[in-house]
Design a protein around this motif. Structure first.
Motif, PDB file in Angstrom:
ATOM      1  N   PHE A  43       0.828  -1.250  -0.095  1.00 39.33           N
ATOM      2  CA  PHE A  43      -0.141   0.161  -0.025  1.00 39.33           C
ATOM      3  C   PHE A  43       0.613   1.199   0.057  1.00 39.33           C
ATOM      4  CE2 PHE A  43      -2.500  -3.498   1.870  1.00 39.33           C
ATOM      5  CZ  PHE A  43      -3.752  -3.241   1.192  1.00 39.33           C
ATOM      6  N   THR A  44       1.641   1.730  -1.056  1.00 37.50           N
ATOM      7  CA  THR A  44       2.760   2.513  -1.122  1.00 37.50           C
ATOM      8  C   THR A  44       2.205   3.523  -2.298  1.00 37.50           C
ATOM      9  OG1 THR A  44       3.930   1.235  -2.672  1.00 37.50           O
ATOM     10  CG2 THR A  44       4.271   1.322  -0.323  1.00 37.50           C
ATOM     11  N   VAL A  45       1.228   3.146  -2.922  1.00 37.41           N
ATOM     12  CA  VAL A  45       1.221   4.277  -4.522  1.00 37.41           C
ATOM     13  C   VAL A  45      -0.565   4.157  -4.431  1.00 37.41           C
ATOM     14  CG1 VAL A  45       2.943   4.092  -5.510  1.00 37.41           C
ATOM     15  CG2 VAL A  45       1.110   2.559  -6.003  1.00 37.41           C
ATOM     16  N   PRO A  46      -1.125   5.163  -4.854  1.00 35.58           N
ATOM     17  CA  PRO A  46      -2.664   5.470  -4.975  1.00 35.58           C
ATOM     18  C   PRO A  46      -3.333   4.289  -5.756  1.00 35.58           C
ATOM     19  CG  PRO A  46      -1.710   7.577  -5.288  1.00 35.58           C
ATOM     20  CD  PRO A  46      -0.445   6.805  -5.322  1.00 35.58           C
ATOM     21  N   GLU A  47      -2.585   3.770  -6.831  1.00 31.63           N
ATOM     22  CA  GLU A  47      -3.204   2.484  -7.739  1.00 31.63           C
ATOM     23  C   GLU A  47      -3.314   1.141  -7.059  1.00 31.63           C
ATOM     24  OE1 GLU A  47      -1.083   5.697 -10.217  1.00 31.63           O
ATOM     25  OE2 GLU A  47      -0.342   4.448  -8.369  1.00 31.63           O
TER      26      GLU A  47
END
Length: 512
Positions: free
Chosen positions: A41-45
């Protein structure tokens, strides 16, 4: 990465693709399976990826449950409207005869897969707000999707088992307290379902959606169904909740009145199982499939056993009973050949007319997979499975509003729209009690073989007697399959493996 609860279910961060024929961006997603939350869970995608993985879990519905059987068949087997042409699957046959126990494979797979979907939704709800650089709108939207899905999974669970473990946080380790949870009350489960759906309703989802994810109409429709169920057994919340159900269903109906090109009944029954009309008009929400990518394997179970009339498999384990078929009104278009049912097809799918010995379900028939005259079938079915149709929303409104104050012009209009499509005359001049049963009959006939009838039976504590076209009390009723229902049948026994391993689940449901 796998998150495991040894006593409830396997809760997976699947990250699997939620693929539809009409949404190519789903098909371009990278598969994040086996990625740990700390590095995921590190980028909006990643918000969309975890939500799409949770949508994918709905496909458990059509997954196999031993030879010649799939999970979805459990609901129709209990309804008394279906029988089987094969004897090889003892678990399925035990459902038809109500000889099931907690060791039944169908029960354990429903339980496990529902908690798997809840586990994914819990992970999404907890982690999406922590993703760096995600916008507030996107955070709200994707959490809204996750809450819709959690509510849907719990809605199945609470109706099937009553008091169930109420898990709202991810399980990361065997040491977590929720590895051996206690059962939450039916009231608490419904409170969570309603809270989740209200949050989803406020998440800014578009009223209609062609890509297969939930829309605003899907959320409102499910909430109307939840309110209708809460008004009946076992909570018996009565008039207040019938009013809530009617009002919420009316919001969807009013939108359809203003935008009939977006929400409406199909003119032709063929469009109920037309690949080109998926996620449109009447199809408010469905389990998504794509031929050759995520095949809809449920197809074969509705087809006559081993006749070789189509290009796909044929099993014949959900077959309409003759007595239920005879209960449709004279002149009902749904009984016309190849509308809801069929009694002949084409040899090999595209050859000469091939007569059958009885009628089979046609409302889920995938012509692309099975073949049509002049065109061979592909053998790969990609037809979606409906979970919410606009026809059901109309019937929810008609039933609920009638309970508030008797039939009105609007309630007659709602049910007559469905009857008129079936070439049946308008209902009129009925008392509240007469209208109530008229709507129930429409639900039994319009929504048959969609996994809905059993839930109507347990919320109403009523059974449709197809021979007399009447309704009787659930307990003591004899189905057309010669089963006499008992009080204990209103709930399922807890899956035996979980019941044995988790002492906090005890006692079992009454009578089991």
């Amino acid at each position: 990465m796998r998150f495991t609860s040894k006593n409830i279910s396997t809760l997976l961060l699947t990250g699997s693709l939620w693929m539809t024929a009409g949404c190519s961006d789903f098909l371009r997603e990278e598969d994040p399976s086996n990625i740990a939350p700390a590095t995921f869970f590190t980028v909006p995608e990643h918000a969309q990826a975890i939500v799409d993985g949770t949508y994918e879990n709905l496909r458990f519905h059509g997954d196999g449950a031993g030879i010649f059987s799939a999970n979805f068949q459990m609901l129709d087997a209990f309804s008394g409207t279906a029988e089987t042409e094969t004897g090889q699957n003892s678990d399925l046959n035990n459902l038809y005869s109500f000889q099931h126990t907690g060791d039944n494979l169908h029960l354990s797979q429903w339980w496990r897969q529902l908690y798997e979907g809840i586990g994914n939704a819990n992970l999404a709800i907890e982690k999406i707000p922590t993703i760096p650089r995600i916008t507030e709108a996107d955070q709200k939207k994707w959490v809204g999707h996750a809450k819709f899905l959690r509510a849907f999974h719990y809605f199945w669970l609470v109706r099937l088992w009553g008091d169930v473990p109420l898990l709202t946080k991810p399980i990361y380790a065997f040491t977590d307290a929720d590895v051996t949870p206690k059962r939450g009350s039916v009231a608490d489960v419904y409170n969570l379902i309603v809270a989740d759906l209200l949050d989803a309703e406020a998440a800014g989802l578009p009223m209609t959606e062609l890509n297969g994810r939930a829309s605003g109409a899907a959320v409102k429709s499910l909430l109307a169904n939840v309110y209708l169920t809460m008004a009946g057994f076992p909570l018996n919340k009565g008039a207040e909740y019938y009013k809530k159900a009617a009002d919420k269903a009316k919001e969807v109906i009013d939108f359809g009145t203003a935008s009939p090109d977006k929400i409406n009944l199909f003119t032709n029954y063929a469009d109920l199982h037309n690949n080109a009309t998926e996620n449109r008009l009447e199809h408010i929400f469905a389990i998504q499939y794509a031929a050759g990518i995520a095949n809809s394997n449920y197809q074969s179970y509705f087809l006559p056993n081993n006749t070789n009339i189509t290009a796909s498999g044929e099993v014949g384990t959900t077959v309409p009973t003759a007595s239920f078929l005879s209960s449709f009104e004279a002149g009902d278009k749904r009984m016309v050949e190849k509308e809801f049912f069929f009694k002949s097809y084409y040899d090999g799918g595209n050859g000469a007319v091939f007569p059958l010995t009885k009628s089979y379900v046609f409302k889920h028939f995938d012509a692309i997979a099975n073949g049509v005259p002049g065109t061979s079938g592909t053998g790969n079915a990609g037809l979606n499975y409906p979970l919410i149709r606009f026809a059901e929303v109309l019937l929810i409104y008609a039933e609920a509003q009638n309970e508030v104050g008797g039939p009105t012009t609007d309630t007659y209009d709602a049910v007559n729209r469905i009857r008129n499509r079936a070439d049946l005359g308008d209902l009129s001049g009925l008392s509240q009690a007469q209208f109530r049963e008229a709507v129930w009959r429409e639900r039994w006939h319009e929504l048959c073989y969609e996994g809905i009838t059993w839930f109507d039976m347990i919320r109403l504590h009523k059974v449709y007697v197809d021979g007399s076209n009447t309704f009787v009390d659930f307990v003591g009723a004899t189905l057309s399959t010669a089963v006499t229902l008992q009080q204990k049948h209103l709930l399922l026994p807890l899956p035996a493996g979980d019941f044995r391993n988790n002492p906090n689940l005890r006692p079992d449901n009454p009578g089991w």
